[in-house]
Design an enzyme around this catalytic site. Structure first.
Site, PDB file in Angstrom:
ATOM      1  N   GLU A  33      18.446   5.104   4.644  1.00  0.00           N
ATOM      2  CA  GLU A  33      17.314   4.484   3.940  1.00  0.00           C
ATOM      3  C   GLU A  33      17.847   3.356   3.067  1.00  0.00           C
ATOM      4  O   GLU A  33      18.758   3.568   2.270  1.00  0.00           O
ATOM      5  CB  GLU A  33      16.574   5.530   3.094  1.00  0.00           C
ATOM      6  CG  GLU A  33      15.481   4.980   2.187  1.00  0.00           C
ATOM      7  CD  GLU A  33      14.408   4.192   2.931  1.00  0.00           C
ATOM      8  OE1 GLU A  33      13.737   4.747   3.802  1.00  0.00           O
ATOM      9  OE2 GLU A  33      14.259   2.972   2.621  1.00  0.00           O
ATOM     10  N   GLY A  34      17.250   2.177   3.228  1.00  0.00           N
ATOM     11  CA  GLY A  34      17.710   1.003   2.496  1.00  0.00           C
ATOM     12  C   GLY A  34      17.015   0.778   1.163  1.00  0.00           C
ATOM     13  O   GLY A  34      17.512   0.038   0.315  1.00  0.00           O
ATOM     14  N   GLY A  39      11.209   8.228   0.266  1.00  0.00           N
ATOM     15  CA  GLY A  39       9.753   8.403   0.321  1.00  0.00           C
ATOM     16  C   GLY A  39       9.017   7.313   1.084  1.00  0.00           C
ATOM     17  O   GLY A  39       7.822   7.443   1.357  1.00  0.00           O
ATOM     18  N   THR A  41       7.115   3.830   2.407  1.00  0.00           N
ATOM     19  CA  THR A  41       5.956   3.087   1.915  1.00  0.00           C
ATOM     20  C   THR A  41       4.996   4.021   1.194  1.00  0.00           C
ATOM     21  O   THR A  41       4.499   3.719   0.112  1.00  0.00           O
ATOM     22  CB  THR A  41       5.214   2.420   3.102  1.00  0.00           C
ATOM     23  OG1 THR A  41       6.133   1.555   3.765  1.00  0.00           O
ATOM     24  CG2 THR A  41       4.016   1.634   2.646  1.00  0.00           C
ATOM     25  N   GLY A 178     -11.291  -2.018   5.771  1.00  0.00           N
ATOM     26  CA  GLY A 178     -10.663  -0.769   6.208  1.00  0.00           C
ATOM     27  C   GLY A 178     -10.286   0.067   4.996  1.00  0.00           C
ATOM     28  O   GLY A 178     -10.798  -0.149   3.887  1.00  0.00           O
ATOM     29  N   ILE A 180      -7.446   0.387   3.153  1.00  0.00           N
ATOM     30  CA  ILE A 180      -6.762  -0.235   2.010  1.00  0.00           C
ATOM     31  C   ILE A 180      -7.735  -1.123   1.240  1.00  0.00           C
ATOM     32  O   ILE A 180      -7.810  -1.072   0.015  1.00  0.00           O
ATOM     33  CB  ILE A 180      -5.547  -1.060   2.499  1.00  0.00           C
ATOM     34  CG1 ILE A 180      -4.476  -0.107   3.051  1.00  0.00           C
ATOM     35  CG2 ILE A 180      -4.981  -1.924   1.373  1.00  0.00           C
ATOM     36  CD1 ILE A 180      -3.256  -0.782   3.632  1.00  0.00           C
ATOM     37  N   GLU A 199     -15.483  -8.839   6.204  1.00  0.00           N
ATOM     38  CA  GLU A 199     -15.076  -7.995   7.328  1.00  0.00           C
ATOM     39  C   GLU A 199     -15.518  -8.621   8.654  1.00  0.00           C
ATOM     40  O   GLU A 199     -16.657  -9.046   8.798  1.00  0.00           O
ATOM     41  CB  GLU A 199     -15.676  -6.587   7.158  1.00  0.00           C
ATOM     42  CG  GLU A 199     -15.685  -5.697   8.380  1.00  0.00           C
ATOM     43  CD  GLU A 199     -14.303  -5.420   8.971  1.00  0.00           C
ATOM     44  OE1 GLU A 199     -13.378  -5.113   8.203  1.00  0.00           O
ATOM     45  OE2 GLU A 199     -14.167  -5.523  10.200  1.00  0.00           O
ATOM     46  N   HIS A 441     -19.948  30.677  -4.676  1.00  0.00           N
ATOM     47  CA  HIS A 441     -20.983  29.859  -5.310  1.00  0.00           C
ATOM     48  C   HIS A 441     -20.684  29.750  -6.794  1.00  0.00           C
ATOM     49  O   HIS A 441     -20.328  30.753  -7.411  1.00  0.00           O
ATOM     50  CB  HIS A 441     -22.355  30.525  -5.120  1.00  0.00           C
ATOM     51  CG  HIS A 441     -23.458  29.788  -5.793  1.00  0.00           C
ATOM     52  ND1 HIS A 441     -23.952  28.604  -5.311  1.00  0.00           N
ATOM     53  CD2 HIS A 441     -24.136  30.056  -6.939  1.00  0.00           C
ATOM     54  CE1 HIS A 441     -24.916  28.173  -6.113  1.00  0.00           C
ATOM     55  NE2 HIS A 441     -25.052  29.046  -7.110  1.00  0.00           N
TER      56      HIS A 441
HETATM   57  P1  NAI Z   1      -7.556  -1.048   8.839  1.00  0.00           P
HETATM   58  O1  NAI Z   1      -7.150  -1.140  10.247  1.00  0.00           O
HETATM   59  O2  NAI Z   1      -8.039   0.233   8.261  1.00  0.00           O
HETATM   60  O3  NAI Z   1      -8.704  -2.145   8.553  1.00  0.00           O
HETATM   61  C1  NAI Z   1      -8.515  -3.532   8.808  1.00  0.00           C
HETATM   62  C2  NAI Z   1      -9.860  -4.240   8.822  1.00  0.00           C
HETATM   63  O4  NAI Z   1      -9.653  -5.638   8.823  1.00  0.00           O
HETATM   64  C3  NAI Z   1     -10.680  -3.920  10.064  1.00  0.00           C
HETATM   65  O5  NAI Z   1     -11.956  -3.482   9.677  1.00  0.00           O
HETATM   66  C4  NAI Z   1     -10.721  -5.256  10.809  1.00  0.00           C
HETATM   67  O6  NAI Z   1     -11.905  -5.420  11.541  1.00  0.00           O
HETATM   68  C5  NAI Z   1     -10.623  -6.257   9.649  1.00  0.00           C
HETATM   69  N1  NAI Z   1     -10.173  -7.606  10.040  1.00  0.00           N
HETATM   70  C6  NAI Z   1      -9.148  -7.915  10.874  1.00  0.00           C
HETATM   71  N2  NAI Z   1      -9.041  -9.258  10.985  1.00  0.00           N
HETATM   72  C7  NAI Z   1     -10.007  -9.841  10.205  1.00  0.00           C
HETATM   73  C8  NAI Z   1     -10.397 -11.188   9.915  1.00  0.00           C
HETATM   74  N3  NAI Z   1      -9.785 -12.253  10.430  1.00  0.00           N
HETATM   75  N4  NAI Z   1     -11.442 -11.402   9.067  1.00  0.00           N
HETATM   76  C9  NAI Z   1     -12.079 -10.332   8.523  1.00  0.00           C
HETATM   77  N5  NAI Z   1     -11.746  -9.026   8.768  1.00  0.00           N
HETATM   78  C10 NAI Z   1     -10.722  -8.773   9.599  1.00  0.00           C
HETATM   79  O7  NAI Z   1      -6.291  -1.627   8.024  1.00  0.00           O
HETATM   80  P2  NAI Z   1      -5.800  -1.464   6.510  1.00  0.00           P
HETATM   81  O8  NAI Z   1      -6.925  -1.129   5.601  1.00  0.00           O
HETATM   82  O9  NAI Z   1      -5.000  -2.688   6.254  1.00  0.00           O
HETATM   83  O10 NAI Z   1      -4.866  -0.192   6.570  1.00  0.00           O
HETATM   84  C11 NAI Z   1      -3.664  -0.215   7.347  1.00  0.00           C
HETATM   85  C12 NAI Z   1      -3.266   1.161   7.792  1.00  0.00           C
HETATM   86  O11 NAI Z   1      -2.855   1.949   6.695  1.00  0.00           O
HETATM   87  C13 NAI Z   1      -4.395   1.887   8.492  1.00  0.00           C
HETATM   88  O12 NAI Z   1      -3.920   2.416   9.704  1.00  0.00           O
HETATM   89  C14 NAI Z   1      -4.763   2.987   7.549  1.00  0.00           C
HETATM   90  O13 NAI Z   1      -5.160   4.167   8.221  1.00  0.00           O
HETATM   91  C15 NAI Z   1      -3.481   3.204   6.738  1.00  0.00           C
HETATM   92  N6  NAI Z   1      -3.829   3.647   5.401  1.00  0.00           N
HETATM   93  C16 NAI Z   1      -4.350   4.891   5.231  1.00  0.00           C
HETATM   94  C17 NAI Z   1      -4.756   5.300   3.991  1.00  0.00           C
HETATM   95  C18 NAI Z   1      -5.390   6.657   3.857  1.00  0.00           C
HETATM   96  O14 NAI Z   1      -5.197   7.503   4.733  1.00  0.00           O
HETATM   97  N7  NAI Z   1      -6.168   6.917   2.804  1.00  0.00           N
HETATM   98  C19 NAI Z   1      -4.632   4.453   2.793  1.00  0.00           C
HETATM   99  C20 NAI Z   1      -4.105   3.170   3.107  1.00  0.00           C
HETATM  100  C21 NAI Z   1      -3.717   2.804   4.352  1.00  0.00           C
END
Ligand code: NAI
Length: 462
Positions: A33-34, A39, A41, A178, A180, A199, A441
């Site tokens: 691990e660098g 842990g 990301t 999405g 994040i 979006e 409950h």
């Molecule tokens: P995401 O894949 O969830 O959402 C990306 C969104 O960006 C999509 O709705 C897409 O349609 C939109 N998009 C793409 N290009 C676009 C454009 N040119 N203009 C406007 N909208 C555009 O990606 P996100 O939120 O970056 O997350 C990355 C990864 O990290 C995901 O696989 C996610 O599951 C994971 N993650 C999971 C978390 C959790 O489980 N709570 C928390 C944070 C991240």
């Protein structure tokens, strides 16, 4: 130089969990691990610090919106951003040190540095060469941007920059609705920023249940987030103080601009395999740049395995953890198994969103008959007591057999409640099995039982 049974490259949730299981199964194990801390990301700049900021700002929002009506009078707390950062960093520190402790306890060597694979069975770190019978690649993923948008982690930020801004912005433009975008958008909206989410698709949270998408969008709108859907971002320019985003509406092709203090790029992530030297040794990638693996997580090169975000499937820490444990079992000569049909996903907004298994849309596409039991939290006394009556539990079951095929929740503690359904699905349970299980409950869990009852003769409090 040292000889190991297993060398794992990457100490994120996939890699470190794999290492602990390998050691438990008697394999001599090292992890490369660098980063300064273990842990990956998730712990350092992902799941854990974002949850700290979500928790702190949720408390603030609760104080501002709910305290007075519960008879808790007085000035709402003011924000000390520096202290919030200290709290967040402390939470991260406790967790990363915890993994260091677990490594020592399990006699796992941490080789500090960035690894590459010059040949099967060999891993190079700086000038040192290490040998292992098996190599597991667990190098995770990194933020992916879109054409015309360059991340500088100052004005135009990824999820990493979003965790440690110098100060909360007055306005934030989020590209991508999405996970994040909605989690970090919620944090800054609660801290007073004007948040606009742009979006590309016509709905938020792609792939999620349609009812959940609509309900979440409505609730987040009430919390101050604005949404521009069906809009493709064309580019972002920035000066020292401002950003300007250009987007095109899909419905009429018209172009628009929006100015904001900061832009968060949350348009997905891509596998991180840079510098490993995979080309040189013939490890095959998929068209999407993921490492190609078979059902035992073996790559196309014997002795080299890969797990987590670097391979196919949802980019989720717990999916990587499961694969880490399973591949360890394989390397120890046992059977490793991951049930990809039962991997929950959670969005930690308020209310939380949780989902597992099939959606109505996926079942319709597959032509599989199903039934739905849905229960609104409005009928759940505990949820109403804490002002979280919005949202629902939806259970989808096979129309003939009543076997649970999926569930979609939006409401209080959805990220916890989903696991009752995951366990039920692992056991091949029917909706009736949950419906006939006594639930304490007053709890939020009762909403799950009510949804299960709604798959049969009907919920009681609906
Ligand atoms: P995401 O894949 O969830 O959402 C990306 C969104 O960006 C999509 O709705 C897409 O349609 C939109 N998009 C793409 N290009 C676009 C454009 N040119 N203009 C406007 N909208 C555009 O990606 P996100 O939120 O970056 O997350 C990355 C990864 O990290 C995901 O696989 C996610 O599951 C994971 N993650 C999971 C978390 C959790 O489980 N709570 C928390 C944070 C991240």
């Amino acid at each position: 130089m040292a000889n190991y049974d297993v060398i794992i490259i990457g100490a994120g949730p996939g890699g470190y969990v794999c290492a602990i299981r390998c050691a438990q199964l008697g394999l001599k194990t090292a992890v490369i691990e660098g980063r300064e801390t273990l842990g990956g990301t998730c712990l350092n700049v992902g799941c854990i610090p974002s949850k700290a900021l979500l928790h702190a700002t949720h408390c603030l929002h609760d104080a501002e919106t709910n305290f007075a009506r519960m008879g808790l009078k007085g000035k709402s707390p003011s924000v000390d951003w520096k202290q919030m950062q200290v709290y967040k960093d402390d939470v991260v520190g406790q967790n990363t040190k915890g993994i260091e402790f677990l490594f020592k306890k399990n006699k796992i060597d941490w080789i500090k540095g960035w690894g590459s694979i010059p040949a099967p069975g060999k891993v190079k770190v700086g000038e040192e060469l290490h040998e292992a019978r098996h190599i597991v690649i667990a190098t995770g993923s990194q933020s992916a941007t879109i054409p015309g948008v360059e991340i500088d982690e100052d004005r135009v930020i990824s999820s990493t920059g979003a965790l440690s801004l110098a100060k909360p912005p007055k306005s934030l433009l989020v590209i991508g609705a999405g996970v994040i975008g909605l989690e970090m958008g919620s944090v800054y909206a609660r801290l007073g920023a004007r948040v606009t989410v742009v979006e590309y698709l016509d709905a938020i949270t792609p792939g999620m249940d349609r009812d959940v998408q609509k309900t979440l969008q409505r609730i987040l709108k009430k919390q101050g987030l604005e949404f521009i859907l069906g809009a493709a971002v064309q580019g972002v320019t920035s000066t020292r103080t401002k950003t300007r985003t250009t987007y095109r509406l899909k419905k009429d092709g018209s172009e628009h601009v929006l100015d904001a203090d900061v832009v968060l790029v949350s348009t997905g992530r891509r596998p991180f395999t840079d510098g490993l030297g995979l080309d040189g040794i013939g490890v095959q990638l998929t068209e999407r740049g993921q490492i190609a693996t078979d059902s035992t997580w073996a790559t196309t090169v014997p002795g080299i395995y890969a797990i987590g975000d670097a391979i196919e499937g949802p980019m989720l820490a717990h999916k990587a953890e499961d694969e880490g444990m399973a591949v360890a079992e394989v390397l120890a000569g046992k059977k490793g198994h991951v049930n990809y049909g039962v991997i929950p996903s959670v969005i930690y907004t308020t209310p939380e969103v949780a989902s597992v298994g099939e959606t109505e849309q996926s079942l319709k596409e597959a032509g599989r008959p199903y039934k739905v039991g849905k229960f609104s939290y409005m009928g759940n006394a505990r949820a109403k007591a804490v002002f979280q009556g919005e949202g629902f539990v939806k259970i989808i079951a096979d129309k003939q057999t009543d076997r649970i095929l999926g569930a979609h929740l939006i409401g209080p503690a959805a990220g916890e409640l989903i696991h009752e359904i995951c366990v039920a699905m692992e056991f091949g349970a029917s909706a009736e099995d949950i419906a006939l299980t006594c639930h304490a409950h007053p709890t939020w869990s009762e909403a799950v039982r009510e949804a299960a009852l709604a798959c049969g003769d009907g919920a009681i409090h609906a």
